[in-house]
Scaffold this active site. Structure first.
Site, PDB file in Angstrom:
ATOM      1  N   LYS A   3       0.825  -1.227   0.000  1.00 39.53           N
ATOM      2  CA  LYS A   3       0.000   0.000   0.000  1.00 39.53           C
ATOM      3  C   LYS A   3       0.850   1.265   0.000  1.00 39.53           C
ATOM      4  O   LYS A   3       0.616   2.180  -0.764  1.00 39.53           O
ATOM      5  CB  LYS A   3      -0.855   0.066   1.269  1.00 39.53           C
ATOM      6  CG  LYS A   3      -2.112  -0.707   1.268  1.00 39.53           C
ATOM      7  CD  LYS A   3      -3.033  -0.295   2.416  1.00 39.53           C
ATOM      8  CE  LYS A   3      -2.400  -0.170   3.779  1.00 39.53           C
ATOM      9  NZ  LYS A   3      -1.951  -1.419   4.399  1.00 39.53           N
ATOM     10  N   ARG A   9      -9.287   1.431   9.319  1.00 40.23           N
ATOM     11  CA  ARG A   9      -8.844   0.089   9.697  1.00 40.23           C
ATOM     12  C   ARG A   9      -9.986  -0.765  10.254  1.00 40.23           C
ATOM     13  O   ARG A   9      -9.788  -1.932  10.535  1.00 40.23           O
ATOM     14  CB  ARG A   9      -7.775   0.163  10.794  1.00 40.23           C
ATOM     15  CG  ARG A   9      -6.396   0.650  10.347  1.00 40.23           C
ATOM     16  CD  ARG A   9      -5.672  -0.416   9.575  1.00 40.23           C
ATOM     17  NE  ARG A   9      -4.328  -0.753   9.953  1.00 40.23           N
ATOM     18  CZ  ARG A   9      -3.223  -0.129   9.588  1.00 40.23           C
ATOM     19  NH1 ARG A   9      -3.268   0.981   8.888  1.00 40.23           N
ATOM     20  NH2 ARG A   9      -2.040  -0.594   9.910  1.00 40.23           N
ATOM     21  N   ARG A  40      11.085  -6.040   4.421  1.00 42.68           N
ATOM     22  CA  ARG A  40      10.922  -4.621   4.740  1.00 42.68           C
ATOM     23  C   ARG A  40      11.497  -4.306   6.124  1.00 42.68           C
ATOM     24  O   ARG A  40      12.104  -3.255   6.324  1.00 42.68           O
ATOM     25  CB  ARG A  40       9.432  -4.247   4.716  1.00 42.68           C
ATOM     26  CG  ARG A  40       9.204  -2.778   4.962  1.00 42.68           C
ATOM     27  CD  ARG A  40       7.752  -2.411   4.809  1.00 42.68           C
ATOM     28  NE  ARG A  40       6.927  -2.915   5.885  1.00 42.68           N
ATOM     29  CZ  ARG A  40       5.614  -2.751   5.956  1.00 42.68           C
ATOM     30  NH1 ARG A  40       4.978  -2.126   4.995  1.00 42.68           N
ATOM     31  NH2 ARG A  40       4.917  -3.227   6.967  1.00 42.68           N
ATOM     32  N   ARG A  93      12.031  -1.409  10.928  1.00 40.79           N
ATOM     33  CA  ARG A  93      10.780  -1.189  11.657  1.00 40.79           C
ATOM     34  C   ARG A  93      10.647  -2.178  12.808  1.00 40.79           C
ATOM     35  O   ARG A  93      10.819  -3.367  12.626  1.00 40.79           O
ATOM     36  CB  ARG A  93       9.574  -1.317  10.711  1.00 40.79           C
ATOM     37  CG  ARG A  93       9.389  -0.080   9.882  1.00 40.79           C
ATOM     38  CD  ARG A  93       8.233  -0.204   8.935  1.00 40.79           C
ATOM     39  NE  ARG A  93       6.972  -0.569   9.580  1.00 40.79           N
ATOM     40  CZ  ARG A  93       5.782  -0.291   9.066  1.00 40.79           C
ATOM     41  NH1 ARG A  93       5.693   0.391   7.943  1.00 40.79           N
ATOM     42  NH2 ARG A  93       4.692  -0.678   9.674  1.00 40.79           N
ATOM     43  N   ARG A 134      -0.771  -8.728  13.339  1.00 48.34           N
ATOM     44  CA  ARG A 134      -1.299  -7.688  12.454  1.00 48.34           C
ATOM     45  C   ARG A 134      -2.197  -8.298  11.384  1.00 48.34           C
ATOM     46  O   ARG A 134      -3.239  -7.719  11.029  1.00 48.34           O
ATOM     47  CB  ARG A 134      -0.146  -6.903  11.809  1.00 48.34           C
ATOM     48  CG  ARG A 134       0.586  -6.070  12.832  1.00 48.34           C
ATOM     49  CD  ARG A 134       1.858  -5.496  12.267  1.00 48.34           C
ATOM     50  NE  ARG A 134       1.594  -4.425  11.351  1.00 48.34           N
ATOM     51  CZ  ARG A 134       2.435  -4.030  10.396  1.00 48.34           C
ATOM     52  NH1 ARG A 134       3.572  -4.651  10.234  1.00 48.34           N
ATOM     53  NH2 ARG A 134       2.128  -3.034   9.632  1.00 48.34           N
TER      54      ARG A 134
HETATM   55  P1  AMP Z   1       0.865   1.150   8.898  1.00 51.84           P
HETATM   56  O1  AMP Z   1       2.101   1.927   8.584  1.00 51.84           O
HETATM   57  O2  AMP Z   1      -0.361   1.684   8.199  1.00 51.84           O
HETATM   58  O3  AMP Z   1       1.034  -0.331   8.717  1.00 51.84           O
HETATM   59  O4  AMP Z   1       0.570   1.379  10.456  1.00 51.84           O
HETATM   60  C1  AMP Z   1       1.485   0.962  11.450  1.00 51.84           C
HETATM   61  C2  AMP Z   1       0.753   0.811  12.785  1.00 51.84           C
HETATM   62  O5  AMP Z   1       0.180   2.067  13.185  1.00 51.84           O
HETATM   63  C3  AMP Z   1      -0.417  -0.148  12.756  1.00 51.84           C
HETATM   64  O6  AMP Z   1      -0.040  -1.492  12.953  1.00 51.84           O
HETATM   65  C4  AMP Z   1      -1.277   0.356  13.918  1.00 51.84           C
HETATM   66  O7  AMP Z   1      -0.747  -0.045  15.161  1.00 51.84           O
HETATM   67  C5  AMP Z   1      -1.098   1.861  13.788  1.00 51.84           C
HETATM   68  N1  AMP Z   1      -2.128   2.448  12.908  1.00 51.84           N
HETATM   69  C6  AMP Z   1      -1.939   3.050  11.700  1.00 51.84           C
HETATM   70  N2  AMP Z   1      -3.098   3.472  11.192  1.00 51.84           N
HETATM   71  C7  AMP Z   1      -4.049   3.130  12.090  1.00 51.84           C
HETATM   72  C8  AMP Z   1      -5.458   3.276  12.140  1.00 51.84           C
HETATM   73  N3  AMP Z   1      -6.132   3.837  11.141  1.00 51.84           N
HETATM   74  N4  AMP Z   1      -6.110   2.790  13.241  1.00 51.84           N
HETATM   75  C9  AMP Z   1      -5.453   2.222  14.258  1.00 51.84           C
HETATM   76  N5  AMP Z   1      -4.133   2.036  14.276  1.00 51.84           N
HETATM   77  C10 AMP Z   1      -3.425   2.485  13.204  1.00 51.84           C
END
Ligand code: AMP
Length: 192
Positions: free
Chosen positions: A13, A88, A127, A133, A144
């Protein structure tokens, strides 16, 4: 163009969002990146979010609504945006619809990058090495994915019911996936 990008963690994404942003000249709104930035700055919410994301858990909807509204109140969104990482779950989908309706900037396309779990685990391991990360250990990745299946997958139906969802096959190279997205958006097939 106002686009929501959906897909499991590791579906690419973020990469596809970055390519679209370059092509369309609209802001990339990544809630994960906003949270990582808050953690880097050491804010209370940032540190709380880091503890949750390191376990593969979601940050509470009320905190996310604040972050979303703050970002969407910035002027640059009037030209369009690529939203990556939000919504989410169904509560967040409703919040997003309400905020964007108020701004008269409704979502025009929801694109779901479809990919199977095994490919994801391989991609995320790569990654993690590249970006360092801390939320990318195998245990966290599995959690996740579970959270994604239980909470985020229903969001695809939310957009499907509204006639906004298109699924894109998530296997192949970055460029192949990007071409599929471009053709959905009727942006031609010229190389990125
Ligand atoms: P991402 O980079 O989108 O994979 O987000 C990394 C982490 O940030 C996720 O695993 C969640 O813990 C948190 N996170 C990001 N976006 C959201 C969201 N919309 N709602 C809740 N947690 C989020």
């Amino acid at each position: 163009m106002r686009i929501v990008l959906l897909g499991p963690p590791g579906s690419g994404k973020g990469t596809q969002a970055a390519l679209l942003v370059k092509l369309l000249g609209v802001p990339h709104i990544s809630t994960g990146a906003l949270l990582r930035d808050a953690a880097y700055r050491g804010t209370e919410l940032g540190l709380k979010a880091k503890a949750l994301s390191d376990k593969g858990e979601l940050v509470p909807d009320s905190d996310m609504a604040g972050i979303l509204e703050e970002r969407l109140s910035q002027q640059d969104v009037v030209n369009g945006f690529i939203l990556d990482g939000y919504p989410r779950n169904l509560t967040q989908a409703e919040t997003l619809t309400a905020v964007l309706d108020r701004l008269k900037l409704p979502v025009e396309e929801a694109i779901l990058i479809d990919i199977d779990a095994e490919q994801i685990i391989q991609r995320i391991a790569k990654r993690a090495q590249k970006e360092g990360r801390t939320d990318d250990t195998e245990e966290t990745v599995r959690n996740r994915l579970r959270v994604y299946t239980e909470q985020t997958e229903p969001v695809a139906d939310y957009y499907k019911e509204r006639g906004l969802l298109t699924r894109v096959l998530g296997d192949g190279t970055v460029d192949e996936i990007f071409q599929r997205i471009r053709s959905i958006l009727s942006l031609g097939t010229v190389s990125a």
